[in-house]
Design an enzyme around this catalytic site. Structure first.
Site, short mmCIF file in Angstrom:
data_model
loop_
_atom_site.label_atom_id
_atom_site.label_comp_id
_atom_site.label_asym_id
_atom_site.label_seq_id
_atom_site.Cartn_x
_atom_site.Cartn_y
_atom_site.Cartn_z
N HIS A 66 6.62 7.18 -0.78
CA HIS A 66 5.89 6.39 0.23
C HIS A 66 6.88 5.89 1.27
CE1 HIS A 66 2.75 3.92 1.96
NE2 HIS A 66 3.67 2.98 2.12
N ASP A 97 -7.51 -3.63 -2.16
CA ASP A 97 -6.52 -3.51 -1.08
C ASP A 97 -7.21 -3.14 0.22
OD1 ASP A 97 -3.88 -3.24 0.20
OD2 ASP A 97 -4.53 -1.16 0.38
N ARG A 129 -6.15 -8.69 6.64
CA ARG A 129 -4.77 -8.97 7.07
C ARG A 129 -4.52 -8.42 8.47
NH1 ARG A 129 -1.53 -5.95 3.09
NH2 ARG A 129 0.25 -6.70 4.25
N SER A 132 -0.02 -4.24 -1.67
CA SER A 132 -0.87 -3.28 -0.97
C SER A 132 -0.39 -1.84 -1.21
CB SER A 132 -0.85 -3.62 0.53
OG SER A 132 -1.46 -2.61 1.28
N LYS A 159 -2.01 1.10 -4.31
CA LYS A 159 -2.51 2.46 -4.00
C LYS A 159 -1.63 3.52 -4.69
CE LYS A 159 -2.40 1.71 0.45
NZ LYS A 159 -2.49 0.53 1.28
N1 URA Z 1 1.16 -0.15 4.44
C1 URA Z 1 0.27 -0.51 3.48
O1 URA Z 1 -0.34 0.32 2.83
N2 URA Z 1 0.08 -1.83 3.28
C2 URA Z 1 0.74 -2.78 3.96
O2 URA Z 1 0.52 -3.94 3.71
C3 URA Z 1 1.65 -2.38 4.94
C4 URA Z 1 1.86 -1.05 5.15
#
Ligand code: URA
Length: 434
Positions: free
Chosen positions: A82, A161, A168, A183, A187
């Protein structure tokens, strides 16, 4: 429990208990906590931070708001990468098939453009027919048949999320280390991974502008993911220069194909190989850096990573033969002689948005073909009249595009202190983040 009390407790600097956090996430996911209250709690967390223990609980509760994937017994480990997002960051496209070619399964859940940074899903959708919205079953099938898949998060994966991120995004609470950690990991850990490799960006093209903040995020993510049972390592990447030469959607797919065909810009190739090598080491497919690096090199050289990419595209409905690999170029000439002092990298992303290659609103349709090909780097000496970049497949950029690009490239009479010969990324040693 009472949400108003929980908000006030966090607002005043108290630590939330595991029970409180689990309760809030559960109620919020069910629609039993109002958006205004959840936004207030996010703001309280933004200002008061969370302990590691609270961040672990928040991540775990968000992860279990959905149905994480479980995999049947297999000798192919599951790994993903990621990136926190940067300008020209197309690394997922060559990386997933490299791992697939080396015996690693990659069930990659990815995102769309976020602010000025492009999204992997948008890039892939520039390939005619490519489908990013696969059902859970279809996603698993592609992984089992091909070894890699790149899809958007379905409702099964960390729905809390999705709801919280939307709040957010509009309440100024994105840039909070515990909220970002929960967050991202809610995922990524939904993919049922054996290991995760994080690429954490800092600099003018990243949402963490300061290296120190990015390092703090790296520490937190690695600690939380490991606590939740997923071995995770991170590298910090300097995002003061775009990755590679191409910025956009189709043109970044083109540059990814070049990497998979043994070419492409050296920085992009190197970062791809660094991340791929970490993946092999983290699941023990190799134990030595040099040997792992050579394995990565071999699947780039012998074309098997390229074949995996083609197989993934086909399995997801895309038609690479219909993908046009050439672009019309319109050069932008320097008005000055001097040195490229620095880039305000984000501005390249805003120029792409202005041309229609990124979104101003969630409903915007993209022009996948437009892009920027950067012809200089920090430290380049340039002459008046020399092309700095090419605008790709966009006949008439508006004056606003040129205005943004003017702000993106800072030219001065002196060479910069940091020359372009320095490495564009930095490894964070594992012991530094443990
Ligand atoms: N990417 C995400 O998936 N979540 C965040 O809070 C910031 C970047």
């Amino acid at each position: 429990m009472n949400i108003a009390e929980i908000i006030a407790w966090k607002r005043d600097g108290g630590d939330l208990s595991a029970r409180q956090i689990a309760w809030v996430v559960d109620k919020f996911a069910r629609g039993e906590i109002a958006d205004a209250q959840m936004s207030a709690l996010a703001m309280a967390i933004f200002f008061q931070d969370m302990t590691i223990e609270e961040t672990i609980e928040l991540t775990s509760s968000m992860l279990h708001s959905g149905r994480p994937l479980t995999w049947p017994e297999s000798d192919r480990p599951k790994v993903d990468k990621h990136s926190t997002g940067g300008i020209g960051d197309k690394i997922s496209l060559p990386l997933a098939p490299i791992w697939a070619a080396l015996g690693i399964d990659v069930p990659m859940i990815s995102g769309r453009g976020l602010g000025p940074t492009g999204g992997t899903l948008d890039k892939l959708e520039s390939i005619p027919g490519f489908q990013v919205n696969l059902s859970r079953e279809a996603m698993v099938k592609v992984v089992q048949e091909v070894g890699c898949v790149i899809v958007s998060a379905s409702a099964d994966f960390a729905p809390a999320d999705k709801k919280l991120y939307a709040l957010r995004d509009v309440t100024g609470t994105v840039a909070s280390i515990p909220l970002i950690t929960a967050s991202i990991l809610s995922k990524k850990l939904s993919e049922g991974l054996d290991a995760l490799v994080m690429d954490i960006k800092w600099g003018s093209g990243a949402f963490m502008k300061q290296r120190a903040k990015a390092l703090e995020l790296a520490h937190r993510i690695v600690a939380v993911a490991r606590h939740l049972g997923t071995p995770t390592r991170a590298i910090l990447t300097d995002m003061n220069q775009p990755i590679g030469r191409m910025i956009g959607n189709a043109c970044e797919v083109q540059e990814s194909l070049e990497i998979l065909e043994g070419g492409g810009p050296a920085d992009t190739r190197e970062l791809t190989m660094v991340l791929a090598t970490h993946g092999l080491l983290s699941v023990g497919l190799e134990s030595q850096w040099g040997a792992a690096w050579r394995l990565v090199q071999s699947v780039l050289d012998n074309g098997t990573a390229r074949e995996k990419f083609a197989a993934m595209v086909q399995a997801q409905g895309g038609d690479l033969k219909q993908f046009r690999r050439t672009f019309e170029r319109r050069p932008w000439l320097s008005e000055r002689t001097g040195w490229i002092q620095r880039f305000d990298c984000e501005k390249f992303g805003y120029a792409i948005i202005e041309m229609g290659g990124g979104r101003k609103q969630a409903i915007d349709q993209l022009d996948y073909r437009c892009g920027i090909e950067l012809l200089v780097e920090v430290g380049s000496h340039i002459e008046r009249g020399q092309p700095l970049l090419n605008i790709l497949d966009h006949p008439q950029p508006s004056p606003r595009v040129w205005e943004i690009l003017e702000q993106a490239i800072c030219v001065s009479e002196e060479p910069p202190l940091v020359s372009s010969g320095d490495a564009p990324w930095m490894l964070v040693e594992q012991n530094e983040i443990e």
